[in-house]
Design a protein around this motif. Sequence first.
Motif, PDB file in Angstrom:
ATOM      1  N   PHE A 225      20.510  13.003 -10.420  1.00 32.08           N
ATOM      2  CA  PHE A 225      19.967  13.289 -11.753  1.00 32.08           C
ATOM      3  C   PHE A 225      18.850  14.326 -11.673  1.00 32.08           C
ATOM      4  CE2 PHE A 225      21.128   8.662 -13.036  1.00 32.08           C
ATOM      5  CZ  PHE A 225      22.475   9.016 -13.089  1.00 32.08           C
ATOM      6  N   LEU A 226      17.998  14.230 -10.635  1.00 31.85           N
ATOM      7  CA  LEU A 226      16.934  15.227 -10.452  1.00 31.85           C
ATOM      8  C   LEU A 226      17.535  16.615 -10.262  1.00 31.85           C
ATOM      9  CD1 LEU A 226      14.165  13.811  -8.049  1.00 31.85           C
ATOM     10  CD2 LEU A 226      13.931  14.374 -10.470  1.00 31.85           C
ATOM     11  N   ARG A 227      18.559  16.695  -9.405  1.00 26.23           N
ATOM     12  CA  ARG A 227      19.203  17.985  -9.129  1.00 26.23           C
ATOM     13  C   ARG A 227      19.776  18.581 -10.418  1.00 26.23           C
ATOM     14  NH1 ARG A 227      19.493  21.915  -5.599  1.00 26.23           N
ATOM     15  NH2 ARG A 227      19.633  20.471  -3.852  1.00 26.23           N
ATOM     16  N   LEU A 228      20.501  17.769 -11.185  1.00 26.43           N
ATOM     17  CA  LEU A 228      21.123  18.276 -12.411  1.00 26.43           C
ATOM     18  C   LEU A 228      20.077  18.630 -13.461  1.00 26.43           C
ATOM     19  CD1 LEU A 228      24.198  15.867 -12.631  1.00 26.43           C
ATOM     20  CD2 LEU A 228      24.178  18.265 -11.923  1.00 26.43           C
ATOM     21  N   ARG A 229      18.996  17.849 -13.502  1.00 23.43           N
ATOM     22  CA  ARG A 229      17.938  18.146 -14.474  1.00 23.43           C
ATOM     23  C   ARG A 229      17.271  19.487 -14.147  1.00 23.43           C
ATOM     24  NH1 ARG A 229      12.386  15.980 -15.053  1.00 23.43           N
ATOM     25  NH2 ARG A 229      11.782  16.310 -17.225  1.00 23.43           N
ATOM     26  N   LEU A 230      17.161  19.788 -12.863  1.00 27.95           N
ATOM     27  CA  LEU A 230      16.592  21.074 -12.468  1.00 27.95           C
ATOM     28  C   LEU A 230      17.517  22.236 -12.820  1.00 27.95           C
ATOM     29  CD1 LEU A 230      15.121  19.938  -9.034  1.00 27.95           C
ATOM     30  CD2 LEU A 230      13.787  20.947 -10.888  1.00 27.95           C
ATOM     31  N   MET A 231      18.799  21.932 -13.070  1.00 28.99           N
ATOM     32  CA  MET A 231      19.778  22.970 -13.421  1.00 28.99           C
ATOM     33  C   MET A 231      19.901  23.162 -14.935  1.00 28.99           C
ATOM     34  SD  MET A 231      22.785  21.834 -10.753  1.00 28.99           S
ATOM     35  CE  MET A 231      24.066  22.730 -11.650  1.00 28.99           C
ATOM     36  N   THR A 232      19.175  22.363 -15.726  1.00 27.42           N
ATOM     37  CA  THR A 232      19.346  22.428 -17.180  1.00 27.42           C
ATOM     38  C   THR A 232      18.835  23.757 -17.738  1.00 27.42           C
ATOM     39  OG1 THR A 232      17.279  21.180 -17.439  1.00 27.42           O
ATOM     40  CG2 THR A 232      19.339  19.939 -17.561  1.00 27.42           C
ATOM     41  N   THR A 233      19.209  24.015 -18.979  1.00 23.98           N
ATOM     42  CA  THR A 233      18.994  25.329 -19.596  1.00 23.98           C
ATOM     43  C   THR A 233      17.513  25.685 -19.703  1.00 23.98           C
ATOM     44  OG1 THR A 233      20.984  24.963 -20.884  1.00 23.98           O
ATOM     45  CG2 THR A 233      19.527  26.732 -21.618  1.00 23.98           C
ATOM     46  N   GLU A 234      17.170  26.822 -19.118  1.00 19.56           N
ATOM     47  CA  GLU A 234      15.805  27.335 -19.183  1.00 19.56           C
ATOM     48  C   GLU A 234      15.644  28.229 -20.411  1.00 19.56           C
ATOM     49  OE1 GLU A 234      13.132  26.957 -17.071  1.00 19.56           O
ATOM     50  OE2 GLU A 234      14.231  25.450 -15.931  1.00 19.56           O
ATOM     51  N   GLN A 235      14.490  28.118 -21.063  1.00 19.26           N
ATOM     52  CA  GLN A 235      14.194  28.976 -22.205  1.00 19.26           C
ATOM     53  C   GLN A 235      12.787  29.543 -22.026  1.00 19.26           C
ATOM     54  OE1 GLN A 235      14.530  25.682 -24.865  1.00 19.26           O
ATOM     55  NE2 GLN A 235      16.503  26.337 -25.667  1.00 19.26           N
ATOM     56  N   ASN A 236      12.562  30.729 -22.571  1.00 21.85           N
ATOM     57  CA  ASN A 236      11.218  31.302 -22.568  1.00 21.85           C
ATOM     58  C   ASN A 236      10.890  31.664 -24.006  1.00 21.85           C
ATOM     59  OD1 ASN A 236       8.843  32.769 -22.146  1.00 21.85           O
ATOM     60  ND2 ASN A 236       9.521  33.431 -20.112  1.00 21.85           N
ATOM     61  N   ASP A 237      10.203  30.758 -24.683  1.00 24.69           N
ATOM     62  CA  ASP A 237       9.891  30.938 -26.102  1.00 24.69           C
ATOM     63  C   ASP A 237       8.441  31.378 -26.278  1.00 24.69           C
ATOM     64  OD1 ASP A 237      12.440  30.078 -26.775  1.00 24.69           O
ATOM     65  OD2 ASP A 237      11.820  27.974 -26.905  1.00 24.69           O
ATOM     66  N   ASP A 238       8.255  32.612 -26.746  1.00 24.92           N
ATOM     67  CA  ASP A 238       6.905  33.141 -26.981  1.00 24.92           C
ATOM     68  C   ASP A 238       6.014  32.982 -25.756  1.00 24.92           C
ATOM     69  OD1 ASP A 238       7.546  33.832 -29.610  1.00 24.92           O
ATOM     70  OD2 ASP A 238       7.084  31.815 -30.333  1.00 24.92           O
ATOM     71  N   GLY A 239       6.584  33.230 -24.592  1.00 22.95           N
ATOM     72  CA  GLY A 239       5.796  33.161 -23.361  1.00 22.95           C
ATOM     73  C   GLY A 239       5.628  31.770 -22.792  1.00 22.95           C
ATOM     74  N   LEU A 240       6.218  30.760 -23.439  1.00 19.76           N
ATOM     75  CA  LEU A 240       6.116  29.391 -22.953  1.00 19.76           C
ATOM     76  C   LEU A 240       7.419  29.001 -22.266  1.00 19.76           C
ATOM     77  CD1 LEU A 240       4.508  27.779 -26.133  1.00 19.76           C
ATOM     78  CD2 LEU A 240       3.340  28.274 -23.976  1.00 19.76           C
ATOM     79  N   TYR A 241       7.321  28.460 -21.065  1.00 20.06           N
ATOM     80  CA  TYR A 241       8.513  27.977 -20.376  1.00 20.06           C
ATOM     81  C   TYR A 241       8.944  26.662 -21.012  1.00 20.06           C
ATOM     82  CZ  TYR A 241       7.934  31.372 -16.585  1.00 20.06           C
ATOM     83  OH  TYR A 241       7.842  32.525 -15.854  1.00 20.06           O
ATOM     84  N   ALA A 242      10.193  26.589 -21.434  1.00 14.52           N
ATOM     85  CA  ALA A 242      10.681  25.382 -22.103  1.00 14.52           C
ATOM     86  C   ALA A 242      12.039  24.992 -21.541  1.00 14.52           C
ATOM     87  CB  ALA A 242      10.783  25.624 -23.606  1.00 14.52           C
ATOM     88  N   ASN A 243      12.420  23.754 -21.829  1.00 13.85           N
ATOM     89  CA  ASN A 243      13.677  23.231 -21.317  1.00 13.85           C
ATOM     90  C   ASN A 243      14.099  22.083 -22.229  1.00 13.85           C
ATOM     91  OD1 ASN A 243      15.520  21.517 -19.774  1.00 13.85           O
ATOM     92  ND2 ASN A 243      14.970  22.777 -18.010  1.00 13.85           N
ATOM     93  N   ASN A 244      15.324  22.114 -22.739  1.00  9.37           N
ATOM     94  CA  ASN A 244      15.746  21.063 -23.664  1.00  9.37           C
ATOM     95  C   ASN A 244      16.477  19.912 -22.976  1.00  9.37           C
ATOM     96  OD1 ASN A 244      18.251  22.134 -23.107  1.00  9.37           O
ATOM     97  ND2 ASN A 244      18.703  22.791 -25.190  1.00  9.37           N
ATOM     98  N   GLY A 245      16.586  19.971 -21.649  1.00  7.71           N
ATOM     99  CA  GLY A 245      17.212  18.872 -20.913  1.00  7.71           C
ATOM    100  C   GLY A 245      18.718  18.850 -20.986  1.00  7.71           C
ATOM    101  N   LYS A 246      19.329  19.874 -21.610  1.00 12.02           N
ATOM    102  CA  LYS A 246      20.790  19.923 -21.758  1.00 12.02           C
ATOM    103  C   LYS A 246      21.398  20.810 -20.661  1.00 12.02           C
ATOM    104  CE  LYS A 246      20.272  17.714 -25.709  1.00 12.02           C
ATOM    105  NZ  LYS A 246      20.366  18.364 -27.023  1.00 12.02           N
TER     106      LYS A 246
END
Length: 355
Positions: free
Chosen positions: A297-318
């Motif tokens: 689960f840790l490995r797959l969570r690290l592979m989830t979709t990365e986003q960069n919104d207004d300079g903030l690193y974000a991740n929706n867990g999907k």
Amino acid sequence: MSDPVRLQLLKQIGTADHVEGLRGLRDQVHEQMEALLPTRPVEQFNEQLNEVHDAVIQRAIILAEAEMARLGKGSPPVPYAYILFGSGGRKEQTLSSDQDSGVVYEDPVADSAEVKNYFKELCELVVFNLQKVGYPPCEGNVLSSNPEWCLSLTEWGAKLDHWFEEPAWEAVRYLLIIADGRCVYGEHRLIDELKDFFFTDMLNHQIILQRMLDNTMRHKVLLGFFGQLLKEQYGEDAGSLDIKYGAYIPMVNSIRLLAVQVGIRETSTLERIKMLVKMGKMSIEDAAVYDQAFRIFLRLRLMTTEQNDDGLYANNGKLSSRKLTKELTDELKSGLRLGKKLQRAVFKQTMGRLM
């Protein structure tokens, strides 16, 4: 990232003299570690990544303290601990992570209003610094800059007493947040004393266990009745898998509840599993399979979709199902079956304690 490169970056982070420089270093780390993810054992990768997050956060706090002094506000008037909650508290942050934080400070002997104001201003600077470095603030406002989460030790004790006495859904959620709290900077003994309050109250309020169980069982694993993976049905994430809330969080919550019941203070899920075995609360065989499932689960969570919104690193867990090989799909399904087994075991064990 080779060890010499990582150590050099950690050294640079520890001596960064302004937030912009700190942001540049975080960007470097993000880029390099993202490239390394497919090649590193997940536990090693997770440990190194969270070591970097800690270093960045610590430096942001130090820069905020220096800014307070520059503004004529002086140094911290009493010892304090800066606390991380959520995945930061559990040392399970992904490449993208938001801010879940709080502060506990020593009871002032005088001028308590002045002390409170100092920490309010300091924490506002810390949260601002971390936003500039790319950490979005917690959407639920569990932030050190929120006066509800920045309190003296005595105030924290009273707040915990209140939450235990009034086991509403929100209070129980906050108590579980506290269970994951970890000092990232400052006086570690203060978080230890805060946890003393927590575990003493746990012993005296058995009713809270039922509420914690309800909270723990809320998130179901994303495995259907016929063994199929349950994918997102609608919106821009249609067809993806909710790894955060359908795999990772159910296991985090289950292990945490087992740990909290027996007074385990470790906050990382893998460490909690080890301690459950050490205390005779989980068999070596069960621990081995749960440990393996959690690493998946840790490995797959690290592979989830990365986003960069207004300079903030974000991740929706999907996670896009297209990223899953057949081998990873089989491992995920196996892990989810174990996650279901664990939830059943936690429910049975906790209900047994309540009877």
